[in-house]
Design a protein around this motif. Structure first.
Motif, PDB file in Angstrom:
ATOM      1  N   ALA A   1      23.867  15.985 -15.080  1.00  0.00           N
ATOM      2  CA  ALA A   1      23.321  15.566 -16.383  1.00  0.00           C
ATOM      3  C   ALA A   1      22.267  16.562 -16.865  1.00  0.00           C
ATOM      4  O   ALA A   1      22.200  16.894 -18.047  1.00  0.00           O
ATOM      5  CB  ALA A   1      22.751  14.158 -16.290  1.00  0.00           C
ATOM      6  N   ARG A   2      21.439  17.055 -15.932  1.00  0.00           N
ATOM      7  CA  ARG A   2      20.446  18.072 -16.308  1.00  0.00           C
ATOM      8  C   ARG A   2      21.137  19.354 -16.751  1.00  0.00           C
ATOM      9  O   ARG A   2      20.774  19.972 -17.741  1.00  0.00           O
ATOM     10  CB  ARG A   2      19.540  18.396 -15.107  1.00  0.00           C
ATOM     11  N   LEU A   3      22.175  19.718 -15.993  1.00  0.00           N
ATOM     12  CA  LEU A   3      22.871  20.985 -16.217  1.00  0.00           C
ATOM     13  C   LEU A   3      23.479  21.077 -17.611  1.00  0.00           C
ATOM     14  O   LEU A   3      23.482  22.134 -18.238  1.00  0.00           O
ATOM     15  CB  LEU A   3      23.986  21.100 -15.168  1.00  0.00           C
ATOM     16  N   VAL A   4      24.038  19.977 -18.089  1.00  0.00           N
ATOM     17  CA  VAL A   4      24.742  20.044 -19.374  1.00  0.00           C
ATOM     18  C   VAL A   4      23.869  19.581 -20.538  1.00  0.00           C
ATOM     19  O   VAL A   4      24.313  19.581 -21.683  1.00  0.00           O
ATOM     20  CB  VAL A   4      26.052  19.209 -19.361  1.00  0.00           C
ATOM     21  N   ASP A   5      22.614  19.207 -20.252  1.00  0.00           N
ATOM     22  CA  ASP A   5      21.844  18.557 -21.304  1.00  0.00           C
ATOM     23  C   ASP A   5      21.470  19.478 -22.463  1.00  0.00           C
ATOM     24  O   ASP A   5      21.521  19.075 -23.623  1.00  0.00           O
ATOM     25  CB  ASP A   5      20.598  17.879 -20.739  1.00  0.00           C
ATOM     26  N   ALA A   6      21.123  20.709 -22.157  1.00  0.00           N
ATOM     27  CA  ALA A   6      20.723  21.614 -23.238  1.00  0.00           C
ATOM     28  C   ALA A   6      21.891  21.838 -24.206  1.00  0.00           C
ATOM     29  O   ALA A   6      21.724  21.755 -25.429  1.00  0.00           O
ATOM     30  CB  ALA A   6      20.242  22.942 -22.661  1.00  0.00           C
ATOM     31  N   ASP A   7      23.084  22.078 -23.650  1.00  0.00           N
ATOM     32  CA  ASP A   7      24.266  22.268 -24.499  1.00  0.00           C
ATOM     33  C   ASP A   7      24.562  21.017 -25.329  1.00  0.00           C
ATOM     34  O   ASP A   7      24.885  21.101 -26.511  1.00  0.00           O
ATOM     35  CB  ASP A   7      25.505  22.581 -23.641  1.00  0.00           C
ATOM     36  N   ALA A   8      24.450  19.874 -24.683  1.00  0.00           N
ATOM     37  CA  ALA A   8      24.762  18.625 -25.379  1.00  0.00           C
ATOM     38  C   ALA A   8      23.757  18.367 -26.502  1.00  0.00           C
ATOM     39  O   ALA A   8      24.123  17.992 -27.619  1.00  0.00           O
ATOM     40  CB  ALA A   8      24.764  17.466 -24.387  1.00  0.00           C
ATOM     41  N   ARG A   9      22.488  18.586 -26.204  1.00  0.00           N
ATOM     42  CA  ARG A   9      21.471  18.363 -27.233  1.00  0.00           C
ATOM     43  C   ARG A   9      21.634  19.346 -28.395  1.00  0.00           C
ATOM     44  O   ARG A   9      21.449  18.997 -29.553  1.00  0.00           O
ATOM     45  CB  ARG A   9      20.064  18.523 -26.641  1.00  0.00           C
ATOM     46  N   ALA A  10      21.990  20.570 -28.078  1.00  0.00           N
ATOM     47  CA  ALA A  10      22.134  21.578 -29.131  1.00  0.00           C
ATOM     48  C   ALA A  10      23.222  21.171 -30.115  1.00  0.00           C
ATOM     49  O   ALA A  10      23.059  21.266 -31.334  1.00  0.00           O
ATOM     50  CB  ALA A  10      22.450  22.944 -28.512  1.00  0.00           C
ATOM     51  N   VAL A  11      24.328  20.696 -29.585  1.00  0.00           N
ATOM     52  CA  VAL A  11      25.442  20.349 -30.461  1.00  0.00           C
ATOM     53  C   VAL A  11      25.129  19.045 -31.211  1.00  0.00           C
ATOM     54  O   VAL A  11      25.516  18.859 -32.364  1.00  0.00           O
ATOM     55  CB  VAL A  11      26.778  20.311 -29.671  1.00  0.00           C
ATOM     56  N   ARG A  12      24.365  18.170 -30.569  1.00  0.00           N
ATOM     57  CA  ARG A  12      23.973  16.940 -31.262  1.00  0.00           C
ATOM     58  C   ARG A  12      23.066  17.241 -32.445  1.00  0.00           C
ATOM     59  O   ARG A  12      23.136  16.592 -33.487  1.00  0.00           O
ATOM     60  CB  ARG A  12      23.250  15.996 -30.295  1.00  0.00           C
ATOM     61  N   GLU A  13      22.195  18.217 -32.259  1.00  0.00           N
ATOM     62  CA  GLU A  13      21.279  18.566 -33.344  1.00  0.00           C
ATOM     63  C   GLU A  13      22.066  19.013 -34.583  1.00  0.00           C
ATOM     64  O   GLU A  13      21.786  18.594 -35.705  1.00  0.00           O
ATOM     65  CB  GLU A  13      20.341  19.676 -32.876  1.00  0.00           C
ATOM     66  N   LYS A  14      23.067  19.841 -34.351  1.00  0.00           N
ATOM     67  CA  LYS A  14      23.908  20.265 -35.475  1.00  0.00           C
ATOM     68  C   LYS A  14      24.577  19.064 -36.129  1.00  0.00           C
ATOM     69  O   LYS A  14      24.630  18.936 -37.350  1.00  0.00           O
ATOM     70  CB  LYS A  14      25.009  21.222 -34.977  1.00  0.00           C
ATOM     71  N   TRP A  15      25.125  18.207 -35.290  1.00  0.00           N
ATOM     72  CA  TRP A  15      25.815  17.020 -35.776  1.00  0.00           C
ATOM     73  C   TRP A  15      24.876  16.175 -36.631  1.00  0.00           C
ATOM     74  O   TRP A  15      25.213  15.762 -37.746  1.00  0.00           O
ATOM     75  CB  TRP A  15      26.320  16.214 -34.573  1.00  0.00           C
ATOM     76  N   ASP A  16      23.681  15.907 -36.131  1.00  0.00           N
ATOM     77  CA  ASP A  16      22.725  15.056 -36.851  1.00  0.00           C
ATOM     78  C   ASP A  16      22.376  15.663 -38.209  1.00  0.00           C
ATOM     79  O   ASP A  16      22.218  14.952 -39.200  1.00  0.00           O
ATOM     80  CB  ASP A  16      21.452  14.857 -36.025  1.00  0.00           C
ATOM     81  N   GLN A  17      22.257  16.970 -38.236  1.00  0.00           N
ATOM     82  CA  GLN A  17      21.898  17.609 -39.507  1.00  0.00           C
ATOM     83  C   GLN A  17      23.040  17.498 -40.517  1.00  0.00           C
ATOM     84  O   GLN A  17      22.809  17.246 -41.695  1.00  0.00           O
ATOM     85  CB  GLN A  17      21.501  19.060 -39.274  1.00  0.00           C
ATOM     86  N   ASP A  18      24.249  17.659 -40.041  1.00  0.00           N
ATOM     87  CA  ASP A  18      25.364  17.519 -40.975  1.00  0.00           C
ATOM     88  C   ASP A  18      25.538  16.061 -41.414  1.00  0.00           C
ATOM     89  O   ASP A  18      25.940  15.805 -42.547  1.00  0.00           O
ATOM     90  CB  ASP A  18      26.658  18.094 -40.369  1.00  0.00           C
TER      91      ASP A  18
END
Lengths: 690, 690
Positions: free
Chosen positions: A507-524
């Motif tokens: 969960a730690r390992l993939v969290d940065a990637d997951a958060r990054a893509v979520r940020e884009k999603w939230d903005q759109d």
């Protein structure tokens, strides 16, 4: 008067007749269709009727509906809604999901490990406050943060003031915002469930079909302070049930519709969202089926997931087929034209922005670039494992909880923390065998969908094959132990950083990637919300307030008429009978899923076989309405909604009533079965108030 | 001596022991492993042994194997190989696929509508002729045409000279070419099949698993001039069967392996071919299952497709999982290194071409651009309908047959025309209901995979939804009538051009696109074949002739040892027993697919329950070997191969023998069941020669 949409529907069905009215609408309780009901049915929707219906209706937080049916906290819903709890309460020895359950006395009622029920207390309009916090000059990122902050503030204040669960609901895709306050029940106990074979008679084959013969019911009771809760608002159980032509109401929690989405959003749904999701579902279904066939234990472990996946696959296949019919999208396009024209005339007055449809299309173009990753990494399609979801919640809680309330990810805001912990610390048992299979399957799916050499895939697989990696993760994790979860949750960032639990590490390992893509999603999404605010203003200006918003898994009132329909030249009656179930079973040689339980076969002679079993009405429902009470004019419960027919599968996009129906268990069938087969006199007495 | 590949396999399995030998190899009958057999097993593979095995082995043209077991044309294969014929011979009243069949006398034997059996008569090496026709200066298109022309010429001459079916087989992916001549049987009659429930006991659940308890057998008889054919080359039926440790042979028709593919080809298989194919299979499986559950009729119509799709899905899932194990591809890469180095040293001598691996990679890059279209349009994944396949054959025949033999598409070359017509004019019944469902499903899949607005999709859908379009095409077509097919075939181009049959119209409509993409495909295949000719030369130079070619659905000889293995710490015996089947059924509550037929339940006491039922050996098999005879040193039939275990699923890429096994029906089990349960004394007498 025929609405545009119902007319469209009629055209779509290739019918020549003109619809004289349409019972469309999942109406807000604070914007009820009083005039329509008065005009069409001569029915006065009084405040008292509405207030009782609101407080006797229940949201099941696993995605469905139910209602109180006694003053002592007794609730009814569907068997398939209770399934999650039935499965979690079952053991190798006692399979309540398959074999049913009945508590003759209250001390035999079984406490569900993690079932939360919500009852709507009040609604407050907060559109101004929320839209006011977002300024035109803000970037999408700033606007998203501002919106998140004001929502956190409003819900926190509401919780502090009322002690009630407080959620902000986004209506009209961003056109309106309402604050919903709920009374919450977390001590929920199982009272009665019939056998799976009769609750889901006809199985996947008859799912979304009619005629039907399902006793799809389940009774629970809510407790407070260890005693049955007092629930003065409840629905009286009708001993007669509905007659053909009766006006009925459905008071429940429809999950999602997409009727107000723009043409481009629907097109994107057809060309991206549905193909991706169907691929995912078929993948899971094949694995689950293979697993379930291994033996009785695996069957028990997988059956609830299997039902849910097969059900979604069938529903989404229907939606996809609907969108492949060129007529539907063409119509949508032509419905959008007048609003677009109005914008061109008046848009300048709204601040000189690009037209909202183009803004939505632009955000969709963005989304297409990362959407698969969003589903896999952030929604978690890549890690289909309860242990992983627990790990992610723990990892993120350590990061989020130290932040100011307004800056947290919404699911960690203080107003929702209690419900989050209720789920996180659930003692529901967990099968490592099932977890291994699901996780290996989903890791393998990521490779299929992205590429086996995609860096994020390689990271998640850590040099092993999906099966080996899943086994190492699941077998090595201690998160099945609730006390370990508490230790990590209470220990905060330090405990998480120090943990070597393989699921926490992943969960730690993939969290940065997951958060990054979520940020884009939230903005759109933010861009889309702002555009929908504009579209909604235009729509209200043009059509007035009588277009109900799309479904949002919040309480809605639908109404309709109990009536049969024609299919392939065959006239289907508005109701089936108990006797019809036996006939259908014989016709199909009593083979699964048309095998009646032993109790029914043995007790056939005790039953009044002419008793109505299931019935249909035109009221507007969708997934999430499962378990909703069906009420008559007097507000009595005449049925429990459990399905809609296949003609209703395109209801996500258009309402039709020529053939589309929702399907309910008849209130008389329940009484007859409880009396003649289940020896459940205590329950009957409580329902009938004698 | 451990071969490179077996050593790799051992490493892959994480084992520490060193393999002392490996029984790898699907050997050519004209390049048999005489020395290996002599060295390892002291066995003399005589010309006489080999010649008899060749002439007693049968290719089933629906993709499997079998053998003669009496001098009067009696053949044995698997129930699942006979399934297609069993299904086509079944009616609403008589379901031979489910309930089995037995012809007590020859006049009761039932003629299969379109089953063709081939028996290999001779092999001729034609590498020089074929490679000689392709000149280095030719473009890929010219080379492809030249190769096609020489093949058409060779096969036509051979047919004219011998009257035998003559096929050119491409070996080593283009490294060698052999001309195979077959004796053909098209009057094939059903003699005996057991019930599906015992033939496929354990169903999809136990498919590719061991221990197993399947009576997966089916008997046919070939006729010539209306009389049972004389087949002096046949296998005597062993009354004892094999013992543990016995050397056995499998003489059959393995379909496809990919062990000699380059690293980049396997990578492409992992990243493109398998994900696409799995998506297709899961899509079909979900639809077929839903269809089959509707009722007994639909169940009968769909069951053979369903078996075949589920079986492929499971096999390919295993292959995909194998390729996701990084060790396998890494190993492949390192195995390629020495050959590449040799090329760098000596390549110049071979004409100064780019190295063959890079040429293959370049052709793959090309392929990736149109490959999906190739599968959908040319392979026909978009039009999953027997009526469509008939229509396409008719449309193309009208274009191809007037051309010179050498210029036709290979499937229309004169040497193959008789077999093509045998299929085209098959009177096998055809269900419009099943056709509609399959065609609607595949039209919908095209939209999912490409886009609902892709021009070729729009063309195929013609403005309707997939369901409506499929209904119009299937219901409007007259191609279910064999005489209509004959009329169109005989009428040639004019009849086809004038036809308004909607399937013919569709086949005409998509033909230009399909042919265009096939042309690209054929040219890239040509590039690949030329590259493999170079790689094969290098390989032979380095390792000698003892690397057998990948499987090509032609006759091969494999050998191995009958022995059990360990799995998860459990020791699995080399054989199961008839009694074990009853135990397993009880353990799983006799629920499908573990339900024994009534005949078995009633007859249990008549059976010798200690009789061996299924057994395993290390011999190298793959799909296509279904129904292959398993022979002992004396050339007696000791078993009928029907499956391999899950450890054998990666055999497409690597051979392993630590746990991988093929699974066979024991010859004694067949005799015991025929005698004690099926009252089949005539058949026993014929098998045992008494």
């Amino acid at each position: 008067m025929p609405s545009v949409r119902s007319f469209v529907a009629v055209c779509l069905l290739g019918l020549l007749s003109i619809a004289v009215r349409a019972d469309e609408g999942m109406w807000l309780f604070n914007q009820p269709p009083r005039e329509l009901l008065k005009d069409r049915y001569g029915f006065d929707l009084t405040d008292a009727w509405l207030a009782k219906a609101q407080r006797a209706s229940i949201r099941f937080n696993n995605g469905a509906s139910g209602s109180f049916v006694s003053p002592d906290g007794l609730c009814v819903t569907n068997h398939h809604v209770g399934a999650d709890s039935l499965q979690k309460l079952s053991t190798k020895e006692k399979n309540f999901y398959q074999d049913g359950f009945y508590a003759k006395s209250r001390d035999q009622e079984l406490k569900c490990p993690d079932l939360e029920l919500n009852v709507l207390d009040s609604i407050e309009e907060v559109t101004k406050e929320i839209q006011g916090a977002v300024e035109a000059s803000m970037s999408a990122q700033e606007a998203d943060l501002a919106r998140r902050a004001i929502i956190a503030k409003l819900t926190k204040e509401s919780l502090a003031k009322t002690g009630l669960r407080s959620d902000v609901v986004t209506l009209y895709n961003g056109g309106q915002y309402h604050l919903y306050r709920y009374k919450k029940y977390t001590d929920v106990r199982l009272v009665m469930a019939p056998e799976h074979a009769i609750a889901f008679f006809g199985g996947d084959t008859d799912n979304f079909e009619y005629p039907r013969y399902d006793l799809d019911i389940c009774f629970f009771r809510v407790y407070e302070d260890g005693k049955p809760a007092k629930t003065p608002n409840y629905f009286a159980w009708s001993k007669t049930g509905p007659a053909e032509g009766d006006l009925v109401f459905v008071s429940g929690h429809p999950g999602t519709t997409n009727r107000l989405e723009t043409f481009e959003l629907l097109r994107h749904r057809r060309d991206f969202v549905l193909p991706y999701t169907l691929r995912l579902l078929r993948h899971r279904e094949a694995l689950l089926r293979q697993f379930a066939e291994k033996g009785p234990t695996q069957q028990r472990l997988a059956e609830e997931d299997l039902y849910s996946v097969a059900n979604s696959r069938k529903a989404l296949t229907g939606q996809y087929q609907g969108l492949l019919d060129p007529a539907i999208l063409k119509t949508k396009q032509s419905m959008e034209a007048p609003l677009r024209a109005t914008w061109e005339r008046t848009g300048k007055d709204l601040g000189g922005k690009t037209n909202p449809w183009d803004r939505i299309s632009a955000s969709l173009e963005n989304r297409a670039r990362y959407e698969t990753l969003y589903y896999l990494l952030e929604r978690g399609d890549a890690f289909d494992s309860r242990l992983f979801r627990i790990a992610r919640t723990l990892v993120r809680a350590a990061d989020e909880l130290p932040k100011d309330d307004g800056k947290r990810l919404p699911e960690f805001k203080s107003a929702g923390l209690e419900s989050l912990k209720f789920q996180l610390f659930s003692p529901a048992p967990l099968s490592r065998e099932l977890e291994r299979m699901k996780l290996a399957g989903s890791l393998s799916l990521v490779a299929e969908v992205l590429s086996a050499e995609e860096p994020r895939v390689l990271k998640a697989l850590a040099g092993a094959s999906p099966a080996k990696r899943a086994a190492a993760l699941v077998d090595g994790s201690k998160l099945n132990d609730v006390s370990e979860r508490r230790r990590l949750f209470d220990g905060g960032k330090k405990a998480i950083d120090e943990s070597t639990d393989p699921m926490i590490v992943l969960a730690r390992l993939v969290d940065a990637d997951a958060r990054a893509v979520r940020e884009k999603w939230d903005q759109d999404q933010e861009v889309s919300k702002q555009a929908f605010a504009d579209i909604t203003r235009l729509m209200f200006a043009q059509k007035g307030n009588d277009v109900p918003p799309d479904a949002t898994f919040t309480l809605r009132l639908a109404y309709g008429v109990v009536k049969g329909y024609e299919e392939d030249g065959r006239k289907l009656p508005f109701t089936t009978t108990l006797g019809g179930a036996f006939e259908r079973a014989e016709e199909l040689n009593n083979r699964e899923p048309f095998n009646m339980p032993k109790r029914w076969l043995d007790g056939r002679s005790k039953l009044d076989l002419k008793t109505p079993f299931n019935f249909v009405s035109t009221a507007d429902t969708i997934g999430g309405n499962s378990g909703s009470p069906v009420l008559n004019r007097q507000g009595e419960l005449v049925g429990i909604n459990f399905d809609r027919n296949r003609h209703g599968l395109v209801r996500n996009f258009v309402y039709t009533e020529e053939q589309a129906r929702h399907v309910s268990v008849h209130s008389r069938a329940v009484l007859e079965a409880l009396r003649s087969l289940y020896d459940a006199n205590e329950l009957i007495l409580e329902l009938t108030g004698k």
